[in-house]
Each structure stands twice: as C-alpha cells, then as structure tokens.
Write a protein that holds these residues in place. Structure first.
Motif, PDB file in Angstrom:
ATOM      1  N   THR A   5     -16.634  35.637  -1.972  1.00  0.00           N
ATOM      2  CA  THR A   5     -17.029  35.462  -0.509  1.00  0.00           C
ATOM      3  C   THR A   5     -16.745  33.949   0.050  1.00  0.00           C
ATOM      4  N   SER A   6     -16.705  33.121  -0.785  1.00  0.00           N
ATOM      5  CA  SER A   6     -16.224  31.877  -0.430  1.00  0.00           C
ATOM      6  C   SER A   6     -15.085  31.526  -1.225  1.00  0.00           C
ATOM      7  N   GLY A   7     -13.952  32.132  -0.687  1.00  0.00           N
ATOM      8  CA  GLY A   7     -12.643  32.156  -1.496  1.00  0.00           C
ATOM      9  C   GLY A   7     -11.643  30.997  -0.806  1.00  0.00           C
ATOM     10  N   THR A   8     -10.492  31.118  -1.401  1.00  0.00           N
ATOM     11  CA  THR A   8      -9.382  30.263  -0.915  1.00  0.00           C
ATOM     12  C   THR A   8      -8.352  31.012  -0.981  1.00  0.00           C
ATOM     13  N   TYR A   9      -7.321  30.806  -0.179  1.00  0.00           N
ATOM     14  CA  TYR A   9      -5.952  31.293  -0.051  1.00  0.00           C
ATOM     15  C   TYR A   9      -4.835  30.499   0.185  1.00  0.00           C
ATOM     16  N   GLU A  10      -3.758  30.809  -0.474  1.00  0.00           N
ATOM     17  CA  GLU A  10      -2.513  29.912  -0.001  1.00  0.00           C
ATOM     18  C   GLU A  10      -1.142  30.602  -0.346  1.00  0.00           C
ATOM     19  N   LEU A  11      -0.400  30.722   0.688  1.00  0.00           N
ATOM     20  CA  LEU A  11       0.887  31.399   0.685  1.00  0.00           C
ATOM     21  C   LEU A  11       2.230  30.345   0.975  1.00  0.00           C
ATOM     22  N   GLU A  12       3.103  30.347  -0.011  1.00  0.00           N
ATOM     23  CA  GLU A  12       4.242  29.494   0.417  1.00  0.00           C
ATOM     24  C   GLU A  12       5.574  30.024   0.044  1.00  0.00           C
ATOM     25  N   ILE A  13       6.385  30.344   1.001  1.00  0.00           N
ATOM     26  CA  ILE A  13       7.827  30.805   0.714  1.00  0.00           C
ATOM     27  C   ILE A  13       8.842  29.665   0.972  1.00  0.00           C
ATOM     28  N   LYS A  14       9.782  29.820   0.067  1.00  0.00           N
ATOM     29  CA  LYS A  14      10.862  28.745   0.260  1.00  0.00           C
ATOM     30  C   LYS A  14      12.099  29.569  -0.313  1.00  0.00           C
ATOM     31  N   LYS A  15      13.170  28.737   0.230  1.00  0.00           N
ATOM     32  CA  LYS A  15      14.609  29.264   0.113  1.00  0.00           C
ATOM     33  C   LYS A  15      14.836  29.017  -1.474  1.00  0.00           C
ATOM     34  N   VAL A  16      15.527  29.862  -2.034  1.00  0.00           N
ATOM     35  CA  VAL A  16      15.828  29.354  -3.730  1.00  0.00           C
ATOM     36  C   VAL A  16      16.953  28.582  -3.672  1.00  0.00           C
ATOM     37  N   SER A  17      17.869  28.630  -2.610  1.00  0.00           N
ATOM     38  CA  SER A  17      18.926  27.849  -2.767  1.00  0.00           C
ATOM     39  C   SER A  17      18.704  26.458  -2.732  1.00  0.00           C
ATOM     40  N   ASP A  18      17.843  25.871  -1.765  1.00  0.00           N
ATOM     41  CA  ASP A  18      17.513  24.337  -1.677  1.00  0.00           C
ATOM     42  C   ASP A  18      16.294  23.812  -1.754  1.00  0.00           C
ATOM     43  N   GLY A  19      15.333  24.909  -1.862  1.00  0.00           N
ATOM     44  CA  GLY A  19      13.912  24.742  -2.056  1.00  0.00           C
ATOM     45  C   GLY A  19      13.194  24.310  -0.682  1.00  0.00           C
ATOM     46  N   SER A  20      13.756  24.538   0.370  1.00  0.00           N
ATOM     47  CA  SER A  20      13.081  24.278   1.525  1.00  0.00           C
ATOM     48  C   SER A  20      12.094  25.132   1.811  1.00  0.00           C
ATOM     49  N   ILE A  21      10.975  24.771   2.480  1.00  0.00           N
ATOM     50  CA  ILE A  21       9.787  25.612   2.692  1.00  0.00           C
ATOM     51  C   ILE A  21       9.868  26.078   4.088  1.00  0.00           C
ATOM     52  N   LEU A  22      10.237  27.394   4.023  1.00  0.00           N
ATOM     53  CA  LEU A  22       9.942  28.138   5.323  1.00  0.00           C
ATOM     54  C   LEU A  22       8.732  28.687   6.176  1.00  0.00           C
TER      55      LEU A  22
ATOM     56  N   PRO B  61      15.585  32.822   9.632  1.00  0.00           N
ATOM     57  CA  PRO B  61      15.826  32.133   8.703  1.00  0.00           C
ATOM     58  C   PRO B  61      15.401  32.912   7.273  1.00  0.00           C
ATOM     59  N   PHE B  62      14.947  34.125   7.223  1.00  0.00           N
ATOM     60  CA  PHE B  62      14.518  34.656   5.975  1.00  0.00           C
ATOM     61  C   PHE B  62      15.536  35.891   5.570  1.00  0.00           C
ATOM     62  N   ILE B  63      16.593  36.059   6.637  1.00  0.00           N
ATOM     63  CA  ILE B  63      17.531  37.029   6.236  1.00  0.00           C
ATOM     64  C   ILE B  63      18.632  36.559   5.273  1.00  0.00           C
ATOM     65  N   ASN B  64      19.001  37.641   4.286  1.00  0.00           N
ATOM     66  CA  ASN B  64      20.308  37.198   3.691  1.00  0.00           C
ATOM     67  C   ASN B  64      20.338  35.979   2.800  1.00  0.00           C
ATOM     68  N   THR B  65      18.833  35.614   2.454  1.00  0.00           N
ATOM     69  CA  THR B  65      19.079  34.612   1.452  1.00  0.00           C
ATOM     70  C   THR B  65      17.851  34.888   0.345  1.00  0.00           C
ATOM     71  N   TRP B  66      17.804  34.640  -0.864  1.00  0.00           N
ATOM     72  CA  TRP B  66      17.069  34.604  -1.747  1.00  0.00           C
ATOM     73  C   TRP B  66      15.800  33.819  -1.475  1.00  0.00           C
ATOM     74  N   LEU B  67      14.580  34.291  -1.397  1.00  0.00           N
ATOM     75  CA  LEU B  67      13.075  33.504  -1.161  1.00  0.00           C
ATOM     76  C   LEU B  67      12.264  33.552  -2.491  1.00  0.00           C
ATOM     77  N   ASP B  68      11.730  32.478  -2.585  1.00  0.00           N
ATOM     78  CA  ASP B  68      10.745  32.224  -3.551  1.00  0.00           C
ATOM     79  C   ASP B  68       9.257  32.259  -2.866  1.00  0.00           C
ATOM     80  N   VAL B  69       8.536  33.095  -3.464  1.00  0.00           N
ATOM     81  CA  VAL B  69       7.244  33.297  -2.911  1.00  0.00           C
ATOM     82  C   VAL B  69       6.006  32.901  -3.997  1.00  0.00           C
ATOM     83  N   THR B  70       5.052  32.184  -3.550  1.00  0.00           N
ATOM     84  CA  THR B  70       3.833  32.022  -4.476  1.00  0.00           C
ATOM     85  C   THR B  70       2.732  31.839  -3.432  1.00  0.00           C
ATOM     86  N   GLU B  71       1.847  32.953  -3.962  1.00  0.00           N
ATOM     87  CA  GLU B  71       0.761  33.334  -3.333  1.00  0.00           C
ATOM     88  C   GLU B  71      -0.584  33.047  -4.392  1.00  0.00           C
ATOM     89  N   THR B  72      -1.375  32.089  -3.996  1.00  0.00           N
ATOM     90  CA  THR B  72      -2.704  31.741  -4.651  1.00  0.00           C
ATOM     91  C   THR B  72      -3.946  32.233  -4.011  1.00  0.00           C
TER      92      THR B  72
END
Length: 355
Positions: free
Chosen positions: A198-215, A182-193
């Motif tokens: 040592t007591s950290g947090t992490y979040e990664l989200e990748i979605k399609k630019v065309s329709d905003g669907s989260i992959l 699903p990630f091939i030949n389409t623009w992807l929008d990434v947000t990494e927080t």
C-alpha cells in the motif's frame, strides 16, 4: 559481544534475488518451452488457436539478426482471431503467470520484483483507438481482480501513442504517454521495477537496444500497489486488442525476447517480541542440526542463504510446525533463514553456525 550481535540483528539489511528467465531456443516446441518456465504442467498461454486451427500456433520462434539470437513471434490476425473463442469483440494472444505458477513468479505484498523483456513492433504497426495492450500487471483475488493494476498499451490518435495506465481501484488513469513513432521497427529493452504494498514504488524504463537511448521513463516513490483481498499479482505479455474499430487494424506480428522475473527480497530481520507470528531458531549458534519451530501453516518454503545472497539449502513445507536442517557440512559464519508462503510476508532471521 552479545550487544554487538544484537545491534547487528536489528540493523542488518540484505537484498536477495531469485531470477527466472524465459528465452527462445529455436523453432519448434514453443508452447512446451513457455509452459515449462511459467507454469510447468499447466497452461500459461492464451492464444486464439481455437478458431483458427489451420494457421497453426500463434506463437513461434525465429532467429533475429539484430539481436543475433532466437526470439518469440506473436501473431494476431484481424480475422478470424478472437479472444480464445470466449469474447468476440477483442483479440488476445498472451503469455502469463497465474495461480498454477511457481511462487517465485507471483508478486506478493512486501516483495520488490523486477520484470525485464525486449519487444519489437513491426514497421507500419497499427493501434486500435480503444486499446492494444502489450503488457499488464494484474492483481488476483479480491473485488478488484478484473481491473489491471498497470498496463502498457498503444492507442491510435494524432499521433499514435504509447501509454502507461494505472488503476488503484476500479478506474484507470494515464500516468504517462508519448508518441509511438520512435518505438516502431526497433528492438526495445524494458525494465519494470515494482514494490508491492500500500506504500509501494514503481519504475518503468524503455530504451533502444541499438544505442541504449532512453525513450520512456516513469517513476513514483509513493503509490498504492496492493489491493484489499488480493492473493498475488501476475504479469502478462503479448498483444491484446479491441475489435470494436476493426477497420483500424491489420494482421500484426510482435516480437518478444528475454523475459525475466526477478524477486528482490529486502530483509528487515524480525524481532520475535513484536512479531504476531514468531518462529524460533534453536540452538543459535548451531553446531550441526538447526531446529526451526513454531511455524505458521502459511509457510510453504524455507530457504537458507549466506550473507552474499547464495542459497545454500531449502525445504518445502506441508502444514508442519517445525523443521530441521543438517548444517554440519556448512562453513562457520552468519546465515539467513527466510520463510515464504501464500499471503505471507517474507519473514527472516539471522543464525550463526559455529562447529
């Protein structure tokens, strides 16, 4: 009134952000553009140009019709490209921040940083069964500096996969993986927080630019994001792949756009009675000249903010123990002073201007 102000000082929390953007601006002068943002006057670009000079620059800029803007185009060739004429079992074409970059591009303990970017893998994209890295967060300094903390990579398999890899110490684990299709030949929008600590947090989200669907999405509210002896953490983007199974690869073009690094400093105002390295603001309230004293040598930048997050003043420091700000032209109200520096938690205090 004094008790109300004391409670306000103790419990007030404020988030202030500082954002740096790197956007393509059209063909030509691509390397100087990247350098001007990520490490002015130095070299934040790691390309295989040295062994392939006849090709020209391995990063350029083109107009993309889908995004309706200019984007960065990263080239990697199965041969003769290598890793900067240093390693010949792998290939590297990446941009990064590092110790020559401005402080606000380097993640330090206690900070929350949001990294954003867009990318597009070409139709028919081929991955190595070993590694084909697209993005990393690398810890700098200490005994574990050679092992990336987070890695977004693709891998040949059945099916080909997109993987999020993590290393707390010197060995990696896969936090999450999914089919690459699903990630091939389409623009992807990434947000990494990420919250560094040592007591950290992490979040990664990748979605399609065309329709905003989260992959792809992953989050962890309790994870180690800081290593003993580390100086800072830096991001890298591009394509970095193994040549051990060269037969699985082809010449590739990966597109990137809209790089963003945003520090979000959550302030918990310090009580000088419990602070190991207290600094003092006098007088407070202040009429015209704000005096900040007892500064640590670690401090290299002092910033003044209003409560809405707007920066109103800043001064760079060079082993000074005190500094003065002329606030005579600033409106009455409550403001924040923030101290920044290498290996220094962002220290902060409130002060009041009353002319």
């Amino acid at each position: 009134m004094k008790n109300i102000l004391l409670l306000f000082f103790v419990f007030y929390l404020q988030s202030i952000s500082s954002q740096v953007l790197l956007d393509a601006d059209g063909p030509g002068n691509t390397y100087p553009l990247i350098t001007s943002v990520l490490a002015p006057g130095y070299n934040p670009i790691e390309v295989p140009d040295c062994n392939h000079m006849e090709f020209g620059d391995h990063i350029d800029e083109v107009f993309d019709n889908a995004l309706n803007e200019n984007v960065f185009r990263f080239f990697i060739h199965r041969t003769p490209d290598n890793d900067r004429c240093i390693n010949f079992d792998r290939q590297r074409n990446e941009i990064k921040t590092y110790d020559k970059s401005p402080d606000n591009l380097l993640g330090i303990e206690g900070e929350t940083v949001v990294y954003k970017w867009k990318f597009k893998l070409a139709a028919g994209f081929q991955s190595s069964p070993n590694f084909t890295h697209l993005h990393q967060l690398k810890s700098v300094g200490g005994l574990l500096a050679s092992m990336p903390m987070y890695t977004l990579t693709t891998r040949k398999g059945n099916p080909d996969r997109l993987e999020l890899r993590y290393a707390e110490t010197n060995s990696q684990v896969t936090l999450m993986q999914t089919s690459l299709t699903p990630f091939i030949n389409t623009w992807l929008d990434v947000t990494e927080t990420i919250k560094y600590g040592t007591s950290g947090t992490y979040e990664l989200e990748i979605k399609k630019v065309s329709d905003g669907s989260i992959l792809f999405t992953y989050s962890n509210n309790s994870i180690v994001n800081w290593r003993a002896g580390a100086d800072f953490v830096r991001p890298k983007w591009g394509i970095y792949r193994s040549l051990i199974n060269e037969q699985d690869l082809r010449d590739e073009t990966v597109l990137f756009a809209n790089f963003s690094i945003e520090e979000v400093v959550t302030l918990s105002l310090n009580d000088s009675a419990t602070d190991n390295n207290p600094f003092y603001i006098i007088p407070n309230p202040v009429e015209n000249i704000l005096h900040i004293k007892n500064l640590s040598k670690k401090v290299n930048l002092i910033e003044l903010f209003s409560l809405d997050g707007s920066k109103i003043m800043e001064k760079t420091m060079d082993d000074q123990s005190e500094v003065n700000f002329d606030v005579s032209s600033i409106s009455n109200g409550t403001y924040i002073v923030i101290l920044k520096g290498e290996k220094l938690y962002n220290k902060s205090k409130l002060f009041i201007i009353s002319h």
